[in-house]
Design an enzyme around this catalytic site. Structure first.
Site, mmCIF file in Angstrom:
data_model
loop_
_atom_site.group_PDB
_atom_site.id
_atom_site.type_symbol
_atom_site.label_atom_id
_atom_site.label_comp_id
_atom_site.label_asym_id
_atom_site.label_seq_id
_atom_site.Cartn_x
_atom_site.Cartn_y
_atom_site.Cartn_z
ATOM 1 N N GLU A 1 88.256 27.253 76.075
ATOM 2 C CA GLU A 1 87.580 26.343 75.025
ATOM 3 C C GLU A 1 86.879 26.723 74.045
ATOM 4 O OE1 GLU A 1 84.336 24.381 77.451
ATOM 5 O OE2 GLU A 1 83.459 23.230 75.816
ATOM 6 N N ASP B 1 83.238 25.897 79.631
ATOM 7 C CA ASP B 1 81.743 26.034 79.761
ATOM 8 C C ASP B 1 81.569 25.255 81.131
ATOM 9 O OD1 ASP B 1 81.498 27.731 77.662
ATOM 10 O OD2 ASP B 1 81.100 25.980 76.398
ATOM 11 N N ASP C 1 79.402 23.069 81.566
ATOM 12 C CA ASP C 1 78.414 21.843 81.168
ATOM 13 C C ASP C 1 79.417 20.638 81.003
ATOM 14 O OD1 ASP C 1 79.994 22.318 78.806
ATOM 15 O OD2 ASP C 1 78.404 22.827 77.359
ATOM 16 N N ASP D 1 80.650 19.115 78.629
ATOM 17 C CA ASP D 1 82.130 19.249 77.564
ATOM 18 C C ASP D 1 83.159 19.783 78.456
ATOM 19 O OD1 ASP D 1 81.378 17.521 75.498
ATOM 20 O OD2 ASP D 1 80.626 18.950 74.218
#
Ligand code: 1YM
Length: 631
Positions: free
Chosen positions: A425, A498, A500, A502
């Site tokens: 990403e 990641d 998180d 997103d």
């Protein structure tokens, strides 16, 4: 049914084999001694009760996970036979539980059975249980007997009275922890299967409880398959009320429900004697052939197709949700996981009965038939457009030289069984990954950001989007008709995002793409998710990486105080940190993505990525691990 009752006698029980083999080779009987095999024990016992339901003499099954880890299954069927066996001179109950292949069921003509072990399951469960107790209510009396690893502890005897008309069987078993690697039952896994059983047996009620946490679910669908299809489509916009038909031939009974949505996915699940035939087989093949023929004939007759135009299978299956459920006396299961129906005569039989039933339905329901025919003809147009788009992509690649996307940093090894593709990403993390990797066998493909949600876009749009076409080209195996697993360029396809919100979202988008467009890669175990660390703890000159809040607490307790820093993203790490934590095969954590249950996977993706807001809100509320996904 009273016939059945009369004709059954202990003398019809045949004894073929002892139980020693079951403990020696448990996997031969239940598949594995892991989590799946453990859950299989429950299904075997429940299958006996479901058989009673198929015989029309049982309508309720109660299943309870008890506090001590045992499981109780209780039905209100006729009650297992308890009369004296003429040869063994013991209760028929004891013969059924302690002898493999003991079952009057083998003698019966046209006996409808659930599951795969023909009613021998209960003895397999007894052999693999530290303790099992069977209780039977019949003729105003309660009979009981207990067993240890399949060996009777006592004689079957009357232990009390019950109401005269009451009948039924209760089995409680404690799995043997010297056989199974885990003896913890998972509520959701079992609940999923019980729901499926109730969809496939209209009218049957299953009440399922876990005494350890108070969880309780009740399944009961008077509408059977029709409700199954509606349930699968609950997060999709449907085009008509479900189609339903049931036909009985001498050797097979088939039940089918079909409902089209405004989406693009094909969701077809086949069942044989309530077993989910994940790998398909002759029944699904026959159904597909009939669907293509009937919709083509109808569209041609009504002028919906232009002269010379012909719908292909994929056109008529765009947006279809269908269940095909068969009762078959002698099913032959083939394939890697023995979930593919092999009986060759079935293809033609299902084809002709579906053709007849569906053509009749179309004649009687022209408005539904028109909606379906128009949907298929617009799929045909989209397919032709997609083909042009694919050709465009291919030409672009050829002109670009080498055929691989420019953003791909490929690896040098061409040993396909050792190579890995990291899908990363963001450009900055992509840069770090390029620095960190082992160039020999690790390739990097950075993504700009979020890829298109394929659940909401047609194949032509999806395949012409730059990010998706780059990814498909890099992997090398193609999609759709052109898919060829032998052309796959990497052994492991690894999603690295990641830790998180997103990152979660991108991961879900990619998994949706893989599941919908190249499910073969998921089935063959090529798709992985890299687990990124959440924290770094510095203690002296040593760095420690931890992957969860829980692990953080534990590590801090062990190390004493350090200066803890939270990773915001992969891009924040330097080359060697990224290599150590997420890319080095010796130290990284990879999760292999699998499709354990195709029905569940369909449901999850349609809910997470589809249009309907309410089911998604509910799903996220109920499923903790997705609570962070911002959709
Ligand atoms: C919780 C598990 O085993 N129920 C059960 C099993 C049997 C019967 C009824 C039964 C079947 C028949 C006649 C028949 C079984 N019978 C046999 C055998 N619940 C559970 N309920 N009467 C009762 O099939 O004709 C094996 S299991 F061997 F008798 F057929």
């Amino acid at each position: 049914m009273s016939d059945e009752k009369e004709s059954y006698g202990a003398s019809s029980i045949k004894v073929l084999e002892g139980l020693e083999g079951v403990r020696k080779r448990p996997s031969m009987y239940i598949g594995s001694t892991g989590k799946e095999g453990l859950h299989h024990l429950v299904y075997e016992v429940v299958d006996n009760s479901v058989d009673e339901c198929l015989a029309g003499v049982c309508n309720t099954i109660r299943i309870t996970i008890n506090k001590d880890g045992s499981v109780t299954v209780e039905d209100n069927g006729r009650g297992m036979p308890v009369d004296m066996h003429p040869v063994y001179k013991v209760s028929a109950m004891e013969v059924i539980v302690t002898k493999l292949h003991a079952g009057g069921k083998f003698d019966k003509q046209a006996y409808a059975v659930s599951g795969g072990l023909h009613g021998v399951g209960i003895s397999v469960v007894a052999a693999l249980s530290k303790k099992m107790t069977v209780e039977v209510m019949k003729e105003g009396k309660v009979y009981a007997q207990s067993y240890k690893i399949g060996i009777p502890i006592d004689k079957a005897k009357v232990i009390g009275d019950c109401e005269k008309g009451l009948t039924g069987t209760t089995v409680t078993f404690m799995p043997d922890d010297t056989i199974f690697s885990t003896t913890n039952f998972d509520f959701n896994t079992l609940a999923m299967r019980f729901r499926e059983i109730c969809f496939l047996n209209a009218g049957l009620k299953i009440i399922f409880k876990d005494e350890n946490n108070g969880k309780k679910e009740e399944f009961h669908y008077e509408g059977g398959l029709v409700e199954f299809v509606k349930w699968l489509n609950k997060a999709r916009a449907v085009l008509h009320k479900p189609i339903y038909f049931k036909k009985a031939l001498p050797e097979v009974t088939a039940e089918v429900s079909i409902q089209y949505t405004d989406g693009y996915n094909e969701v077809i699940h086949g069942f044989v004697n309530t077993i989910n035939t994940i790998e398909g087989g002759t029944h699904v093949a026959g159904f597909k052939t009939a669907l293509t023929r009937v919709i083509n004939d109808y569209s041609e007759a009504k002028g919906i197709l232009k002269k010379g135009e012909k719908l292909q299978g994929e056109d008529v299956r765009e947006g279809v949700t269908a269940i095909i459920s068969l009762r078959l006396r002698e099913p032959q299961f083939e394939g890697q996981t023995k979930t593919k129906l092999g009986n060759s005569e079935i293809k033609g039989q299902i084809d002709s009965l579906t053709t007849a039933a569906l053509a009749e339905f179309f004649e009687e329901n022209p408005s539904i038939a028109n909606v379906i025919a128009k949907k298929a003809s617009s799929a045909l147009k989209a397919r032709e457009a997609a083909k042009k788009a694919r050709e465009l992509v291919r030409r672009k690649n050829v002109l670009g030289g080498g055929g691989l996307p420019g953003k791909l940093a490929d690896c040098s090894s061409n040993k396909k069984d050792q190579t890995e593709l990291y899908i990363v990403e963001g450009q900055s993390a992509g840069g770090t990954a390029k620095g960190a990797r082992d160039k020999e066998f690790q390739a990097i493909l950075p993504l700009k950001g979020k890829i298109l949600n394929v659940e909401k876009s047609n194949p032509s749009k999806a395949l012409s989007s730059e990010e998706i076409s780059n990814l498909i080209t890099a992997m090398g195996a193609g999609v759709g008709e052109e898919f060829d697993i032998n052309k796959l360029r990497y052994n492991k396809i690894i999603i690295m995002t990641d830790a998180d919100v997103d990152g979660q979202h991108i991961k879900t988008l990619l998994l949706t793409l893989f599941y919908r467009y190249v499910p073969q890669l998921v089935e063959a175990g090529h798709i992985f998710v890299a687990v990124a660390p959440l924290f770094k703890i510095r203690k002296g000159s040593q760095d420690h990486y931890v992957y969860s809040e829980d692990e953080l607490k534990k590590t801090m307790a062990k190390l004493g105080k350090g200066d803890v820093s939270r990773f915001k993203g992969l891009g924040e790490m330097n080359d060697s940190q990224l290599w150590d934590t997420t890319m080095n095969p010796k130290t990284r954590i990879l999760k292999q993505v699998s499709i354990e249950d195709a029905v569940e996977a369909d449901e999850t993706f349609s809910i997470l990525m589809g249009d309907a807001v309410e089911p998604r809100r509910k799903f996220i509320e109920e499923n903790g691990q997705y609570a962070e996904v911002d959709l």
